[in-house]
Design a protein around this motif. Structure first.
Motif, PDB file in Angstrom:
ATOM      1  N   GLY A  14       0.803  -1.210   0.000  1.00 41.52           N
ATOM      2  CA  GLY A  14       0.000   0.000   0.000  1.00 41.52           C
ATOM      3  C   GLY A  14       0.841   1.268   0.000  1.00 41.52           C
ATOM      4  O   GLY A  14       2.065   1.229   0.072  1.00 41.52           O
ATOM      5  N   THR A  15       0.134   2.383  -0.103  1.00 40.70           N
ATOM      6  CA  THR A  15       0.753   3.700  -0.039  1.00 40.70           C
ATOM      7  C   THR A  15       0.336   4.321   1.280  1.00 40.70           C
ATOM      8  O   THR A  15      -0.829   4.189   1.669  1.00 40.70           O
ATOM      9  CB  THR A  15       0.217   4.576  -1.196  1.00 40.70           C
ATOM     10  OG1 THR A  15       0.329   3.845  -2.411  1.00 40.70           O
ATOM     11  CG2 THR A  15       0.958   5.885  -1.291  1.00 40.70           C
ATOM     12  N   PRO A 448     -11.673  -1.519   7.747  1.00 42.16           N
ATOM     13  CA  PRO A 448     -12.701  -2.544   7.513  1.00 42.16           C
ATOM     14  C   PRO A 448     -12.229  -3.612   6.516  1.00 42.16           C
ATOM     15  O   PRO A 448     -12.434  -4.803   6.742  1.00 42.16           O
ATOM     16  CB  PRO A 448     -13.886  -1.742   6.962  1.00 42.16           C
ATOM     17  CG  PRO A 448     -13.707  -0.375   7.535  1.00 42.16           C
ATOM     18  CD  PRO A 448     -12.211  -0.162   7.597  1.00 42.16           C
ATOM     19  N   MET A 449     -11.569  -3.168   5.433  1.00 40.96           N
ATOM     20  CA  MET A 449     -11.108  -4.123   4.426  1.00 40.96           C
ATOM     21  C   MET A 449      -9.942  -4.948   4.968  1.00 40.96           C
ATOM     22  O   MET A 449      -9.851  -6.164   4.762  1.00 40.96           O
ATOM     23  CB  MET A 449     -10.694  -3.383   3.145  1.00 40.96           C
ATOM     24  CG  MET A 449     -11.845  -2.973   2.244  1.00 40.96           C
ATOM     25  SD  MET A 449     -12.945  -1.687   2.936  1.00 40.96           S
ATOM     26  CE  MET A 449     -11.926  -0.209   2.792  1.00 40.96           C
ATOM     27  N   GLY A 473      -3.266   5.327   8.116  1.00 39.15           N
ATOM     28  CA  GLY A 473      -2.961   3.977   7.649  1.00 39.15           C
ATOM     29  C   GLY A 473      -1.781   3.910   6.692  1.00 39.15           C
ATOM     30  O   GLY A 473      -1.336   4.920   6.141  1.00 39.15           O
ATOM     31  N   THR A 474      -1.300   2.674   6.451  1.00 38.03           N
ATOM     32  CA  THR A 474      -0.182   2.470   5.540  1.00 38.03           C
ATOM     33  C   THR A 474      -0.663   1.938   4.188  1.00 38.03           C
ATOM     34  O   THR A 474       0.121   1.564   3.340  1.00 38.03           O
ATOM     35  CB  THR A 474       0.823   1.465   6.141  1.00 38.03           C
ATOM     36  OG1 THR A 474       0.103   0.275   6.480  1.00 38.03           O
ATOM     37  CG2 THR A 474       1.472   2.026   7.387  1.00 38.03           C
ATOM     38  N   ILE A 475      -1.979   1.890   4.032  1.00 30.12           N
ATOM     39  CA  ILE A 475      -2.559   1.501   2.747  1.00 30.12           C
ATOM     40  C   ILE A 475      -3.845   2.317   2.572  1.00 30.12           C
ATOM     41  O   ILE A 475      -4.559   2.555   3.551  1.00 30.12           O
ATOM     42  CB  ILE A 475      -2.839  -0.021   2.703  1.00 30.12           C
ATOM     43  CG1 ILE A 475      -3.367  -0.453   1.321  1.00 30.12           C
ATOM     44  CG2 ILE A 475      -3.825  -0.452   3.784  1.00 30.12           C
ATOM     45  CD1 ILE A 475      -3.400  -1.978   1.131  1.00 30.12           C
ATOM     46  N   HIS A 476      -4.116   2.784   1.361  1.00 29.58           N
ATOM     47  CA  HIS A 476      -5.340   3.560   1.134  1.00 29.58           C
ATOM     48  C   HIS A 476      -6.548   2.611   1.140  1.00 29.58           C
ATOM     49  O   HIS A 476      -6.413   1.447   0.755  1.00 29.58           O
ATOM     50  CB  HIS A 476      -5.257   4.284  -0.209  1.00 29.58           C
ATOM     51  CG  HIS A 476      -4.383   5.500  -0.172  1.00 29.58           C
ATOM     52  ND1 HIS A 476      -4.828   6.739  -0.550  1.00 29.58           N
ATOM     53  CD2 HIS A 476      -3.098   5.674   0.220  1.00 29.58           C
ATOM     54  CE1 HIS A 476      -3.847   7.627  -0.404  1.00 29.58           C
ATOM     55  NE2 HIS A 476      -2.778   6.999   0.057  1.00 29.58           N
ATOM     56  N   PRO A 477      -7.719   3.142   1.514  1.00 28.46           N
ATOM     57  CA  PRO A 477      -8.909   2.266   1.574  1.00 28.46           C
ATOM     58  C   PRO A 477      -9.214   1.569   0.244  1.00 28.46           C
ATOM     59  O   PRO A 477      -9.535   0.382   0.228  1.00 28.46           O
ATOM     60  CB  PRO A 477     -10.033   3.226   1.956  1.00 28.46           C
ATOM     61  CG  PRO A 477      -9.355   4.365   2.641  1.00 28.46           C
ATOM     62  CD  PRO A 477      -8.004   4.490   2.016  1.00 28.46           C
ATOM     63  N   ASP A 478      -9.097   2.286  -0.886  1.00 26.96           N
ATOM     64  CA  ASP A 478      -9.423   1.663  -2.177  1.00 26.96           C
ATOM     65  C   ASP A 478      -8.356   0.636  -2.568  1.00 26.96           C
ATOM     66  O   ASP A 478      -8.671  -0.385  -3.174  1.00 26.96           O
ATOM     67  CB  ASP A 478      -9.628   2.715  -3.279  1.00 26.96           C
ATOM     68  CG  ASP A 478      -8.451   3.645  -3.458  1.00 26.96           C
ATOM     69  OD1 ASP A 478      -7.909   4.126  -2.432  1.00 26.96           O
ATOM     70  OD2 ASP A 478      -8.052   3.901  -4.605  1.00 26.96           O
ATOM     71  N   ALA A 507     -13.804   6.737  -1.915  1.00 23.98           N
ATOM     72  CA  ALA A 507     -14.188   5.873  -3.042  1.00 23.98           C
ATOM     73  C   ALA A 507     -13.475   6.321  -4.314  1.00 23.98           C
ATOM     74  O   ALA A 507     -13.464   7.505  -4.644  1.00 23.98           O
ATOM     75  CB  ALA A 507     -15.699   5.924  -3.251  1.00 23.98           C
ATOM     76  N   ASP A 508     -12.894   5.374  -5.037  1.00 25.11           N
ATOM     77  CA  ASP A 508     -12.230   5.676  -6.299  1.00 25.11           C
ATOM     78  C   ASP A 508     -13.317   5.906  -7.356  1.00 25.11           C
ATOM     79  O   ASP A 508     -14.073   4.994  -7.685  1.00 25.11           O
ATOM     80  CB  ASP A 508     -11.337   4.484  -6.676  1.00 25.11           C
ATOM     81  CG  ASP A 508     -10.626   4.687  -8.007  1.00 25.11           C
ATOM     82  OD1 ASP A 508     -10.957   5.663  -8.727  1.00 25.11           O
ATOM     83  OD2 ASP A 508      -9.752   3.860  -8.327  1.00 25.11           O
ATOM     84  N   PRO A 509     -13.403   7.130  -7.907  1.00 27.94           N
ATOM     85  CA  PRO A 509     -14.497   7.436  -8.850  1.00 27.94           C
ATOM     86  C   PRO A 509     -14.400   6.628 -10.149  1.00 27.94           C
ATOM     87  O   PRO A 509     -15.381   6.535 -10.888  1.00 27.94           O
ATOM     88  CB  PRO A 509     -14.339   8.941  -9.118  1.00 27.94           C
ATOM     89  CG  PRO A 509     -12.937   9.278  -8.716  1.00 27.94           C
ATOM     90  CD  PRO A 509     -12.521   8.287  -7.660  1.00 27.94           C
ATOM     91  N   ASN A 510     -13.230   6.053 -10.430  1.00 26.80           N
ATOM     92  CA  ASN A 510     -13.080   5.290 -11.680  1.00 26.80           C
ATOM     93  C   ASN A 510     -13.330   3.802 -11.502  1.00 26.80           C
ATOM     94  O   ASN A 510     -13.087   3.020 -12.401  1.00 26.80           O
ATOM     95  CB  ASN A 510     -11.684   5.514 -12.264  1.00 26.80           C
ATOM     96  CG  ASN A 510     -11.506   6.961 -12.680  1.00 26.80           C
ATOM     97  OD1 ASN A 510     -12.380   7.537 -13.320  1.00 26.80           O
ATOM     98  ND2 ASN A 510     -10.411   7.565 -12.272  1.00 26.80           N
ATOM     99  N   ASP A 511     -13.802   3.418 -10.340  1.00 24.77           N
ATOM    100  CA  ASP A 511     -14.068   2.004 -10.062  1.00 24.77           C
ATOM    101  C   ASP A 511     -15.568   1.831  -9.879  1.00 24.77           C
ATOM    102  O   ASP A 511     -16.155   2.345  -8.926  1.00 24.77           O
ATOM    103  CB  ASP A 511     -13.302   1.603  -8.786  1.00 24.77           C
ATOM    104  CG  ASP A 511     -13.425   0.120  -8.468  1.00 24.77           C
ATOM    105  OD1 ASP A 511     -14.520  -0.463  -8.668  1.00 24.77           O
ATOM    106  OD2 ASP A 511     -12.428  -0.464  -7.998  1.00 24.77           O
ATOM    107  N   GLY A 512     -16.210   1.124 -10.809  1.00 22.02           N
ATOM    108  CA  GLY A 512     -17.664   0.933 -10.761  1.00 22.02           C
ATOM    109  C   GLY A 512     -18.148   0.164  -9.545  1.00 22.02           C
ATOM    110  O   GLY A 512     -19.339   0.150  -9.248  1.00 22.02           O
TER     111      GLY A 512
END
Ligand code: CA
Length: 535
Positions: A14-15, A448-449, A473-478, A507-512
């Motif tokens: 993650g980032t 949560p993920m 966090g050390t990883i983004h939620p998406d 939420a990543d807007p490019n992910d349906g």
């Protein structure tokens, strides 16, 4: 965090949330974390439902209002008709806790729209969004901030008065005489509505000059009753109650001394609108009309738990939640008035809360709800309603999902996990109490993920209720969601329930498979269910 290290065995998966993900259009939120900018139209929705009253942990009310006003004006310039339609839709469906944001947005459309937008806003918009005299006066106070009193506006306001029957308008003008420093008399001076018949002329004379209409004006009996009530302030309770019953005078038109009498309230009760009933439960108890075994109590409880009546009155769940917490406490917000709450009324408000959301068919989706209970979620209020912080609101929303669907698990998080299971049978009042007692900490919205991955939980739908101000966090939620999908082989979806009207989302807007919805929108549970089903 140790947990992540265990999952990823030291591999950089993650980032850091304080850095943008490579190749993605992220922005820096108020707390230094990188998230996605919310789409302009989604932010319009957040504003229409949550408003900006009370600000957030990071933004003052002024700043939040300005940001939302700028966004609104940009939306009006992009597609003004779309804004007006959205305002009408959200207002008429009763999806928002308060009417003011919709009225403000309508005023912005009338102020900044092109000719077609203005005409739509000042015609159909005004009639459908400003349904009461109170709404109209509020609109007038907002529009002054945006524009002068031009011809289109005067015509729109005249149209509003002319669209009401004489009887209805008399009622509206009597019930709502003053809002935000505006009176109907002020509006008449500016808009000059013209009466086309004698009844209407008599009503307009009352509005402008206070002339009590004579007996020949049959449709204006209410105004004569009002004059009579004013002149008989010292009448005995039985006579007052009799006048209320015979005339249908609303409580706003009665001398204040009358409102201390249980008999007067009993007379008001049959015609008391649901919203007024809910606002006056404490008064009804204090004056002695609502008692544990009283006849009036049974009638009130039946009304409070009548789903059809609740939906028709557009009473909002958050108004019920606020009424419940205040009523149960036995003490007004300012602390000056006290009463002995009737337990059955508390129970009825709890039931009404559940009934006030739109009906939702269970989806069967394996669901994990992540409640952001970090420090920032305990500051500010939803729609400016005292005591309802974003995290209290989020927990109450979670309960509605737990009650509706079969496979819903709730977890809470800040910058670490917080044990917080919710059972189907728990009352909303108890959920609120437990939420209020939680400590304040940092934020990691990926948890949560990460949690589901660590526990190998099979989840189809993650629902994260948050202000999207994440940084710890050390990883983004998406990223965590994509990793979860990959490792578990489940095409899991993420719904982000925005609990403040800021401009950020995780939420990543490019992910349906990721969706933004608004917290405390009565349509939200249904929108989430549709998304879970793949609609
Ligand atoms: Ca936070």
């Amino acid at each position: 965090m140790n947990l992540l290290a265990r999952i990823f065995r030291g591999r950089a998966a993650g980032t850091l949330q304080t850095l943008p993900q490579p190749g993605r259009a992220q922005v820096r939120a108020d707390n230094g974390g990188y998230v996605y900018p919310l789409d302009r139209w989604a932010r319009v929705d957040r504003f229409l439902i949550l408003g900006s009253e009370g600000g957030t942990y990071y933004a003052t009310e002024d700043r939040l209002t300005k940001e939302n006003a700028v966004n609104l004006v940009e939306a009006v310039r992009e597609d003004g008709r779309r804004v007006v339609s959205r305002v009408i839709e959200i207002s008429e469906s009763g999806r928002a806790p308060k009417v003011q944001p919709a009225i403000f947005a309508l005023a912005a459309c009338a102020g900044f729209g092109d000719d077609a937008t203005r005409a739509y806003a000042l015609g159909e918009g005004l009639r459908r969004v400003c349904r009461t005299g109170s709404h109209l006066l509020t609109f007038c106070s907002y529009i002054e901030q945006f524009r002068g009193w031009g011809r289109g506006l005067r015509k729109g306001l005249r149209g509003w008065y002319e669209s009401k029957t004489v009887r209805d308008l008399a009622f509206q003008a009597l019930k709502y005489q003053n809002r935000e420093g505006f009176t109907h008399r002020d509006v008449f001076r500016l808009a000059h509505p013209l009466a086309t018949d004698a009844e209407r002329a008599a009503l307009y004379a009352w509005i402008v000059k206070g002339d009590v209409p004579g007996d020949e004006h049959a449709s204006l009996a209410l105004l004569r009753a009002h004059a009579l009530a004013k002149s008989s302030e010292d009448a005995d309770a039985a006579a007052c109650a009799q006048l209320v019953r015979a005339s249908g005078l609303p409580r706003e038109a009665l001398p204040s001394a009358w409102l201390k009498e249980p008999r007067v309230w009993e007379a008001l009760l049959p015609a008391l609108p649901m919203t007024a009933l809910i606002r006056n439960l404490a008064t009804l108890t204090r004056v002695g009309l609502l008692t544990p075994k009283g006849e009036a109590t049974a009638g009130v409880i039946a009304r409070l738990t009548d789903r059809t009546a609740l939906r028709k009155s557009r009473i909002h769940p958050i108004a019920l939640l606020a009424a419940l917490t205040t009523y149960k406490s036995g003490r007004s917000a300012r602390g000056s008035a006290t009463w002995n709450p009737v337990p059955a009324v508390v129970g009825a408000l709890d039931a009404a809360f559940a009934l006030s959301f739109e009906n939702v068919e269970p989806t069967g989706a394996r669901t994990l709800i992540g409640l952001d209970v970090s420090g920032s979620m305990s500051s500010g209020t939803i729609a400016g309603i005292p005591g309802i912080t974003p995290r209290v609101g989020a927990a109450a929303m979670a309960l509605t999902h737990v009650r509706t669907d079969s496979d819903v698990r709730v977890m809470a998080f800040a910058d670490d996990f917080v044990p917080f299971a919710i059972g189907k049978d728990e009352s909303v009042d108890s959920v609120v109490k437990r939420t209020e007692a939680l400590p304040f900490m940092g934020t990691d919205c990926a948890l949560p993920m990460v949690y589901a991955l660590e526990k190998r939980l099979a989840i189809d739908l993650f629902i994260v209720m948050t202000d999207s101000e994440t940084w710890a966090g050390t990883i983004h939620p998406d990223q965590a969601l994509r990793l979860y999908r990959e490792r578990m082989g489940i095409p899991a979806k993420l719904v982000v329930v925005g609990m403040t009207s800021n401009g950020f989302t995780i939420a990543d807007p490019n992910d349906g498979g990721m969706l933004d919805v608004v917290g405390f929108d009565t349509a939200t549970p249904a929108l989430i269910a549709d998304f879970a089903r793949g609609a």
